[in-house]
Design a protein around this motif. Structure first.
Motif, PDB file in Angstrom:
ATOM      1  N   UNK A  50       0.832  -1.208   0.000  1.00  0.00           N
ATOM      2  CA  UNK A  50       0.000   0.000   0.000  1.00  0.00           C
ATOM      3  C   UNK A  50       0.868   1.260   0.000  1.00  0.00           C
ATOM      4  N   UNK A  51       1.930   1.245   0.777  1.00  0.00           N
ATOM      5  CA  UNK A  51       2.849   2.389   0.808  1.00  0.00           C
ATOM      6  C   UNK A  51       3.490   2.581  -0.569  1.00  0.00           C
ATOM      7  N   UNK A  52       3.839   1.483  -1.234  1.00  0.00           N
ATOM      8  CA  UNK A  52       4.393   1.569  -2.588  1.00  0.00           C
ATOM      9  C   UNK A  52       3.403   2.229  -3.536  1.00  0.00           C
ATOM     10  N   UNK A  53       2.131   1.851  -3.442  1.00  0.00           N
ATOM     11  CA  UNK A  53       1.110   2.472  -4.294  1.00  0.00           C
ATOM     12  C   UNK A  53       0.991   3.967  -4.013  1.00  0.00           C
ATOM     13  N   UNK A  54       1.042   4.351  -2.733  1.00  0.00           N
ATOM     14  CA  UNK A  54       0.957   5.767  -2.373  1.00  0.00           C
ATOM     15  C   UNK A  54       2.164   6.552  -2.896  1.00  0.00           C
ATOM     16  N   UNK A  55       3.347   5.959  -2.836  1.00  0.00           N
ATOM     17  CA  UNK A  55       4.556   6.618  -3.345  1.00  0.00           C
ATOM     18  C   UNK A  55       4.429   6.841  -4.844  1.00  0.00           C
ATOM     19  N   UNK A  56       3.984   5.820  -5.550  1.00  0.00           N
ATOM     20  CA  UNK A  56       3.825   5.955  -7.018  1.00  0.00           C
ATOM     21  C   UNK A  56       2.752   6.974  -7.370  1.00  0.00           C
ATOM     22  N   UNK A  57       1.695   7.034  -6.574  1.00  0.00           N
ATOM     23  CA  UNK A  57       0.624   7.993  -6.838  1.00  0.00           C
ATOM     24  C   UNK A  57       1.101   9.430  -6.610  1.00  0.00           C
ATOM     25  N   UNK A  58       1.877   9.646  -5.545  1.00  0.00           N
ATOM     26  CA  UNK A  58       2.417  10.991  -5.273  1.00  0.00           C
ATOM     27  C   UNK A  58       3.376  11.432  -6.369  1.00  0.00           C
ATOM     28  N   UNK A  59       4.191  10.491  -6.868  1.00  0.00           N
ATOM     29  CA  UNK A  59       5.127  10.746  -7.961  1.00  0.00           C
ATOM     30  C   UNK A  59       5.993  11.980  -7.697  1.00  0.00           C
ATOM     31  N   UNK A  72      33.892   1.448   5.787  1.00  0.00           N
ATOM     32  CA  UNK A  72      35.067   1.550   6.655  1.00  0.00           C
ATOM     33  C   UNK A  72      36.015   0.368   6.473  1.00  0.00           C
ATOM     34  N   UNK A  73      35.476  -0.767   6.068  1.00  0.00           N
ATOM     35  CA  UNK A  73      36.302  -1.966   5.926  1.00  0.00           C
ATOM     36  C   UNK A  73      37.085  -1.996   4.612  1.00  0.00           C
ATOM     37  N   UNK A  74      36.786  -1.092   3.692  1.00  0.00           N
ATOM     38  CA  UNK A  74      37.457  -1.057   2.404  1.00  0.00           C
ATOM     39  C   UNK A  74      38.188   0.278   2.272  1.00  0.00           C
ATOM     40  N   UNK A  75      39.491   0.315   2.555  1.00  0.00           N
ATOM     41  CA  UNK A  75      40.214   1.590   2.534  1.00  0.00           C
ATOM     42  C   UNK A  75      40.367   2.188   1.139  1.00  0.00           C
ATOM     43  N   UNK A  76      40.233   1.376   0.081  1.00  0.00           N
ATOM     44  CA  UNK A  76      40.386   1.874  -1.279  1.00  0.00           C
ATOM     45  C   UNK A  76      39.111   2.475  -1.839  1.00  0.00           C
ATOM     46  N   UNK A  77      37.983   2.231  -1.199  1.00  0.00           N
ATOM     47  CA  UNK A  77      36.697   2.725  -1.696  1.00  0.00           C
ATOM     48  C   UNK A  77      36.591   4.227  -1.478  1.00  0.00           C
ATOM     49  N   UNK A  78      35.827   4.867  -2.345  1.00  0.00           N
ATOM     50  CA  UNK A  78      35.610   6.312  -2.261  1.00  0.00           C
ATOM     51  C   UNK A  78      34.148   6.572  -1.910  1.00  0.00           C
ATOM     52  N   UNK A  79      33.920   7.767  -1.386  1.00  0.00           N
ATOM     53  CA  UNK A  79      32.542   8.177  -1.140  1.00  0.00           C
ATOM     54  C   UNK A  79      31.794   8.192  -2.468  1.00  0.00           C
ATOM     55  N   UNK A  80      30.501   7.837  -2.413  1.00  0.00           N
ATOM     56  CA  UNK A  80      29.705   7.725  -3.632  1.00  0.00           C
ATOM     57  C   UNK A  80      28.613   8.791  -3.641  1.00  0.00           C
ATOM     58  N   UNK A  81      28.592   9.598  -4.695  1.00  0.00           N
ATOM     59  CA  UNK A  81      27.555  10.603  -4.857  1.00  0.00           C
ATOM     60  C   UNK A  81      26.327   9.944  -5.461  1.00  0.00           C
ATOM     61  N   UNK A  82      25.191  10.125  -4.823  1.00  0.00           N
ATOM     62  CA  UNK A  82      23.939   9.549  -5.307  1.00  0.00           C
ATOM     63  C   UNK A  82      22.996  10.688  -5.648  1.00  0.00           C
ATOM     64  N   UNK A  83      22.475  10.657  -6.868  1.00  0.00           N
ATOM     65  CA  UNK A  83      21.490  11.639  -7.307  1.00  0.00           C
ATOM     66  C   UNK A  83      20.266  10.867  -7.779  1.00  0.00           C
ATOM     67  N   UNK A  84      19.159  11.081  -7.102  1.00  0.00           N
ATOM     68  CA  UNK A  84      17.935  10.342  -7.398  1.00  0.00           C
ATOM     69  C   UNK A  84      16.743  11.254  -7.155  1.00  0.00           C
ATOM     70  N   UNK A  85      15.563  10.705  -7.251  1.00  0.00           N
ATOM     71  CA  UNK A  85      14.357  11.469  -6.919  1.00  0.00           C
ATOM     72  C   UNK A  85      13.791  10.928  -5.607  1.00  0.00           C
ATOM     73  N   UNK A  86      12.942  11.708  -4.982  1.00  0.00           N
ATOM     74  CA  UNK A  86      12.311  11.276  -3.737  1.00  0.00           C
ATOM     75  C   UNK A  86      11.516   9.998  -3.989  1.00  0.00           C
ATOM     76  N   UNK A  87      10.816   9.946  -5.121  1.00  0.00           N
ATOM     77  CA  UNK A  87      10.017   8.754  -5.454  1.00  0.00           C
ATOM     78  C   UNK A  87      10.907   7.516  -5.544  1.00  0.00           C
ATOM     79  N   UNK A  88      12.003   7.608  -6.283  1.00  0.00           N
ATOM     80  CA  UNK A  88      12.883   6.456  -6.450  1.00  0.00           C
ATOM     81  C   UNK A  88      13.545   6.057  -5.131  1.00  0.00           C
ATOM     82  N   UNK A  89      13.927   7.060  -4.338  1.00  0.00           N
ATOM     83  CA  UNK A  89      14.532   6.780  -3.040  1.00  0.00           C
ATOM     84  C   UNK A  89      13.539   6.049  -2.139  1.00  0.00           C
ATOM     85  N   UNK A  90      12.310   6.554  -2.075  1.00  0.00           N
ATOM     86  CA  UNK A  90      11.291   5.932  -1.231  1.00  0.00           C
ATOM     87  C   UNK A  90      10.976   4.507  -1.689  1.00  0.00           C
TER      88      UNK A  90
END
Length: 190
Positions: A50-59, A72-90
């Motif tokens: 139901x929450x998924x349906x509400x998220x899709x409806x709000x769009x 923290x366990x991988x010293x070679x890894x870098x911070x990752x920039x994430x760009x998304x929408x509120x809908x996709x994140x939810x």
């Protein structure tokens, strides 16, 4: 008690005391426990659906930028920039919650079906509903709370032992300096 970890502990301890008094050797009682557990998982699944349906409806296509800190366990890894929408994140957060629900059911099948433990049926039936109703997405989309404070996106993860020892951030960073540094480093993700 506003801390979920404390309420989880309190409910677990209380449920264990109640479960000791339930005659779980009785096949009728055991069947009711099984039905109750399955019903609680189905209710949780329906709430997430139901929450998924509400998220899709709000769009909500508002752009959301944040930086996932490097593991923290991988010293070679870098911070990752994430760009998304509120809908996709939810939708991704609800997907994680549903995956967690299925992992819990698989674990319970192992505990009850293979190892023949019955007490966890009662306890996890209660805890499943509790965790579903306390999830951030349910609070936002089902109960209509505002996305501010602890409910502001991206959600902050509770700090664990490793984060407290290393001093690293427990969750995504949303400050402009972190985002700008990640953009310069080229750690983009969509």
């Amino acid at each position: 008690m506003n801390n979920p970890a404390i309420t989880n502990l309190a409910i677990s301890l209380g449920a264990m005391q109640v479960a000791r008094r339930i005659p779980m050797e009785d096949p009728t009682v055991l069947n009711y426990l099984r039905i109750g557990y399955v019903a609680s998982q189905v209710i949780s699944l329906l709430v997430y659906y139901y929450v998924t349906l509400k998220i899709r409806k709000k769009n909500d296509l508002t752009v959301l930028k944040y930086v996932n800190p490097a593991p923290a366990m991988n010293p070679d890894a870098k911070d990752e920039l994430v760009q998304t929408t509120v809908k996709d994140y939810d939708l991704a957060e609800v997907g994680k919650a549903m995956k967690s629900l299925f992992v819990g059911v698989a674990f319970m099948c192992f505990l009850h079906g293979y190892l023949k433990y019955t007490q966890p049926l009662f306890i996890q039936g209660l805890m499943g509903i509790k965790s579903t109703l306390e999830s951030n997405e349910v609070k936002l989309h089902l109960f209509g709370k505002k996305a501010e404070g602890d409910l502001s996106r991206p959600f902050k993860a509770a700090g664990g032992l490793l984060e407290s020892l290393t001093g690293k951030a427990a969750g995504p960073q949303t400050d402009a300096a972190s985002i700008k540094a990640a953009e310069k480093a080229g750690g983009k993700s969509d």
